[in-house]
Design an enzyme around this catalytic site. Structure first.
Site, PDB file in Angstrom:
ATOM      1  N   ILE A  95       0.903  -5.712  -9.037  1.00 43.16           N
ATOM      2  CA  ILE A  95      -0.401  -5.937  -9.660  1.00 43.16           C
ATOM      3  C   ILE A  95      -1.072  -4.589  -9.888  1.00 43.16           C
ATOM      4  O   ILE A  95      -1.443  -4.235 -10.999  1.00 43.16           O
ATOM      5  CB  ILE A  95      -1.281  -6.849  -8.791  1.00 43.16           C
ATOM      6  CG1 ILE A  95      -0.607  -8.212  -8.592  1.00 43.16           C
ATOM      7  CG2 ILE A  95      -2.664  -7.030  -9.418  1.00 43.16           C
ATOM      8  CD1 ILE A  95      -1.345  -9.145  -7.661  1.00 43.16           C
ATOM      9  N   THR A  96      -1.217  -3.829  -8.823  1.00 47.38           N
ATOM     10  CA  THR A  96      -1.800  -2.490  -8.930  1.00 47.38           C
ATOM     11  C   THR A  96      -0.767  -1.407  -8.635  1.00 47.38           C
ATOM     12  O   THR A  96      -1.055  -0.230  -8.783  1.00 47.38           O
ATOM     13  CB  THR A  96      -2.976  -2.334  -7.951  1.00 47.38           C
ATOM     14  OG1 THR A  96      -2.506  -2.579  -6.614  1.00 47.38           O
ATOM     15  CG2 THR A  96      -4.076  -3.322  -8.274  1.00 47.38           C
ATOM     16  N   GLY A  97       0.436  -1.789  -8.206  1.00 48.25           N
ATOM     17  CA  GLY A  97       1.459  -0.824  -7.836  1.00 48.25           C
ATOM     18  C   GLY A  97       2.356  -0.454  -9.001  1.00 48.25           C
ATOM     19  O   GLY A  97       2.126  -0.837 -10.149  1.00 48.25           O
ATOM     20  N   SER A 138      -2.848 -16.140   2.956  1.00 44.88           N
ATOM     21  CA  SER A 138      -1.973 -15.861   1.820  1.00 44.88           C
ATOM     22  C   SER A 138      -0.564 -15.525   2.282  1.00 44.88           C
ATOM     23  O   SER A 138       0.431 -16.061   1.774  1.00 44.88           O
ATOM     24  CB  SER A 138      -2.552 -14.697   1.001  1.00 44.88           C
ATOM     25  OG  SER A 138      -1.649 -14.278   0.005  1.00 44.88           O
ATOM     26  N   ASP A 185     -10.369  -8.315  -0.459  1.00 42.84           N
ATOM     27  CA  ASP A 185      -9.265  -9.053   0.158  1.00 42.84           C
ATOM     28  C   ASP A 185      -9.750  -9.541   1.515  1.00 42.84           C
ATOM     29  O   ASP A 185      -9.476  -8.921   2.536  1.00 42.84           O
ATOM     30  CB  ASP A 185      -8.048  -8.137   0.311  1.00 42.84           C
ATOM     31  CG  ASP A 185      -6.772  -8.911   0.639  1.00 42.84           C
ATOM     32  OD1 ASP A 185      -6.834 -10.158   0.652  1.00 42.84           O
ATOM     33  OD2 ASP A 185      -5.735  -8.270   0.880  1.00 42.84           O
ATOM     34  N   THR A 199       8.932  -5.943  -5.512  1.00 41.44           N
ATOM     35  CA  THR A 199      10.351  -6.246  -5.286  1.00 41.44           C
ATOM     36  C   THR A 199      10.928  -7.071  -6.429  1.00 41.44           C
ATOM     37  O   THR A 199      12.072  -6.856  -6.845  1.00 41.44           O
ATOM     38  CB  THR A 199      10.531  -6.988  -3.951  1.00 41.44           C
ATOM     39  OG1 THR A 199      10.069  -6.162  -2.880  1.00 41.44           O
ATOM     40  CG2 THR A 199      11.992  -7.328  -3.706  1.00 41.44           C
ATOM     41  N   GLY A 238       0.791  -1.221   0.000  1.00 44.53           N
ATOM     42  CA  GLY A 238       0.000   0.000   0.000  1.00 44.53           C
ATOM     43  C   GLY A 238       0.824   1.271   0.000  1.00 44.53           C
ATOM     44  O   GLY A 238       0.278   2.363  -0.108  1.00 44.53           O
ATOM     45  N   SER A 256       6.710 -10.572  -4.894  1.00 46.85           N
ATOM     46  CA  SER A 256       5.705 -10.491  -5.951  1.00 46.85           C
ATOM     47  C   SER A 256       6.087  -9.439  -6.983  1.00 46.85           C
ATOM     48  O   SER A 256       6.934  -8.584  -6.743  1.00 46.85           O
ATOM     49  CB  SER A 256       4.343 -10.141  -5.350  1.00 46.85           C
ATOM     50  OG  SER A 256       4.408  -8.876  -4.710  1.00 46.85           O
ATOM     51  N   ARG A 257       5.440  -9.533  -8.121  1.00 48.24           N
ATOM     52  CA  ARG A 257       5.464  -8.437  -9.082  1.00 48.24           C
ATOM     53  C   ARG A 257       4.299  -7.505  -8.749  1.00 48.24           C
ATOM     54  O   ARG A 257       3.359  -7.892  -8.071  1.00 48.24           O
ATOM     55  CB  ARG A 257       5.319  -8.961 -10.512  1.00 48.24           C
ATOM     56  CG  ARG A 257       6.468  -9.859 -10.965  1.00 48.24           C
ATOM     57  CD  ARG A 257       6.327 -10.158 -12.444  1.00 48.24           C
ATOM     58  NE  ARG A 257       7.305 -11.125 -12.905  1.00 48.24           N
ATOM     59  CZ  ARG A 257       8.556 -10.844 -13.232  1.00 48.24           C
ATOM     60  NH1 ARG A 257       8.996  -9.605 -13.119  1.00 48.24           N
ATOM     61  NH2 ARG A 257       9.378 -11.781 -13.666  1.00 48.24           N
TER      62      ARG A 257
END
EC number: 2.4.2.57
Length: 506
Positions: free
Chosen positions: A197-199, A264, A256, A203, A168, A194-195
């Site tokens: 998604i919305t950002g 998760s 979520d 990393t 976030g 993760s890659r």
């Protein structure tokens, strides 16, 4: 019913087939029902209908079904109706607000992983758990089932350390510093990330600039044991695959569920064999966690679930109302992180947050005494040990260990967004900053993003640059600049937010 095979080389992520409506009517199946397909092997697939794409007497096999049958390929297959999987009744039970047993959750997760459920069925389950949260027992069982759904790392050496951020906050490049700090002090930290998604850059998107990030579980284990740590993309592994399938359905729903978020996070930590985990919980406007009270509740839930799973979890509530550091976007963030590693030069917010969280891990791993972890983390940055370790990590992952921040390319097209008046930055809108960075091309265009010249609380004069937008394509820069000027992602003390003109009745 015997039907001729017509391959359709389209990936849909499920076992799906297409029937002509005439054959479907003859079989007595409806759209979304299942059929059994039999030649030398048998599998179950979800049915789609068509009136003209597939002729009567034929069955269209999407890529996944074709691949599953390819070893025993025949020109015709036998097709007959199949019962719905037991999971559909388990989902209905969840929708009715009833509690699930461990066995039912195991069945549900197995069907999710084996592609036996349609996305609408998974969506129904997610929505049900969003409305009716799972109990602690159910959440633990779900997490364990997700851990068991894929590969697991089993190290001979312990402890295994890990870190996770709830997300976030843009510019949160701290893993590029934390992993080498921890590994340089003799602890193992196999960081799967993760890659975006919305950002504007996960990393894995950042690390990919420096080295390959796609490895299987065995390679991750080998590299971690050799140099102490890795920074890899979790999506390339078969670690907790059920989680990826749930996230794929959650995204378009923009939900979520609390229990899903807990499962998760902890499933991925459990699957890599983590003993000690630090959770970064950014709080404040524009983050997922709006206030300290919400953050404390999430921390308690994560610690409780970790205890049930045999993991030691510590949580840090961190300031999330403005970006970490002054860069947003893969290449810009990598440059900023490398500068800190190379010369201990960089934004205070980046250094302090990285050292604080790394220090927690050093204390949990017993290589630093109580309240001494931060000092050891800072010393590891200052004396160059973190940089040396980071070079080892880059090298073992197949990158160039001699890379410096000067070697990283950024977008050639740039434009400044300037202050409309004298004053102070009162507020920065994280979501708007990310939107603008994505319009500029991030994260797919690695050189796209934003450099912040001013942050919250800092003074400026009319005409001073507040931020510079970078893009690899001129058209994307124009779109990002237009958006930033129409709705600035910052508020300067005294600036007019909006003009509303009078109107006359006609």
């Amino acid at each position: 019913m015997q039907l001729k095979v017509q391959p359709i080389d389209v990936k849909v992520g499920k076992y799906k087939v297409i029937l002509n409506t005439i054959d479907a009517k003859e079989l007595g199946v409806h759209e979304g029902d299942r059929v059994r397909i039999k030649n030398h092997v048998t599998l179950t697939a979800i049915v789609d209908f068509t009136e003209d794409m597939i002729s009567p007497g034929m069955i269209g096999l999407y890529h996944e079904v074709k691949e599953a049958l390819s070893k025993e390929w025949t020109e015709t297959v036998e097709v007959f109706p199949a019962e719905k999987p037991k999971s559909t009744y388990i989902i209905r039970k969840t929708m009715d607000g009833q509690k699930l047993t461990k066995e039912e959750i195991d069945i549900l997760v197995k069907d999710i992983v084996e592609e036996n459920l349609a996305e609408i069925e998974i969506a129904a389950f997610l929505t049900a758990t969003y409305i009716n949260d799972m109990t602690d027992d159910e959440t633990e069982w779900l997490t364990r089932a997700m851990i068991d759904s894929g590969d697991k790392l089993e190290f001979d050496t312990h402890p295994i350390m890990d870190k996770h951020s709830i997300g976030g906050v843009p510019g949160n490049k701290i893993s590029l510093l934390i992993v080498p700090i921890v590994a340089a002090n003799g602890l193992l930290i196999p960081k799967t990330s993760s890659r975006a998604i919305t950002g504007a850059g996960g990393t894995a998107d950042l690390m990919e600039i420096l080295a390959p990030v796609e490895f299987d579980a065995a390679e991750i284990k080998r590299m971690t044991e050799e140099v102490g740590g890795v920074l890899v993309w979790g999506g390339a592994t078969n670690i907790a695959p059920a989680d990826d399938k749930l996230i794929k359905v959650e995204y378009p729903l923009s939900i979520d569920p609390h229990c899903q978020m807990l499962a998760s996070i902890m499933a991925k930590k459990g699957a890599i064999g983590a003993d000690h985990v630090v959770m970064d919980i950014p709080t404040g406007p524009g983050t997922k966690i709006k206030n300290v009270q919400e953050g404390r509740k999430l921390a308690r839930d994560l610690i409780n679930l970790g205890d049930r799973l045999g993991m030691d979890v510590d949580c840090a509530l961190t300031y999330g109302a403005s970006p970490v550091g002054r860069t947003i976007g893969p290449a810009l963030e990598v440059i900023e992180a490398l500068k800190v590693l190379e010369s201990f030069e960089g934004p205070n917010s980046l250094i302090e947050k990285s050292a604080s969280l790394a220090g927690m891990l050093l204390e949990m791993g017993n290589v630093a005494g109580k309240d001494k972890g931060y000092d050891l983390a800072i010393e590891t940055l200052k004396n160059g040990k973190a940089l040396t370790k980071f070079k080892e990590i880059i090298k073992i992952q197949g990158g160039n260990p001699d890379v410096t921040h000067k070697d990283i390319s950024v977008g050639e097209f740039t434009e400044d967004i300037i202050a409309p008046n004298n004053g102070y930055i009162l507020e920065m809108d994280n979501k708007r900053l990310v939107q603008i960075a994505r319009l500029a091309g991030a994260p797919n265009d690695k050189g796209a993003g934003i450099l912040l010249h001013r942050k919250q609380g800092e003074p400026l004069k009319e005409g001073d640059p507040v931020m510079t937008i970078y893009a690899e394509k001129k058209s994307k820069l124009e779109n990002a600049v237009k958006s930033a000027k129409e709705r600035p992602p910052f508020i300067v003390e005294g600036m007019m937010l909006e003009r509303i003109q009078s109107f006359k009745e006609i």
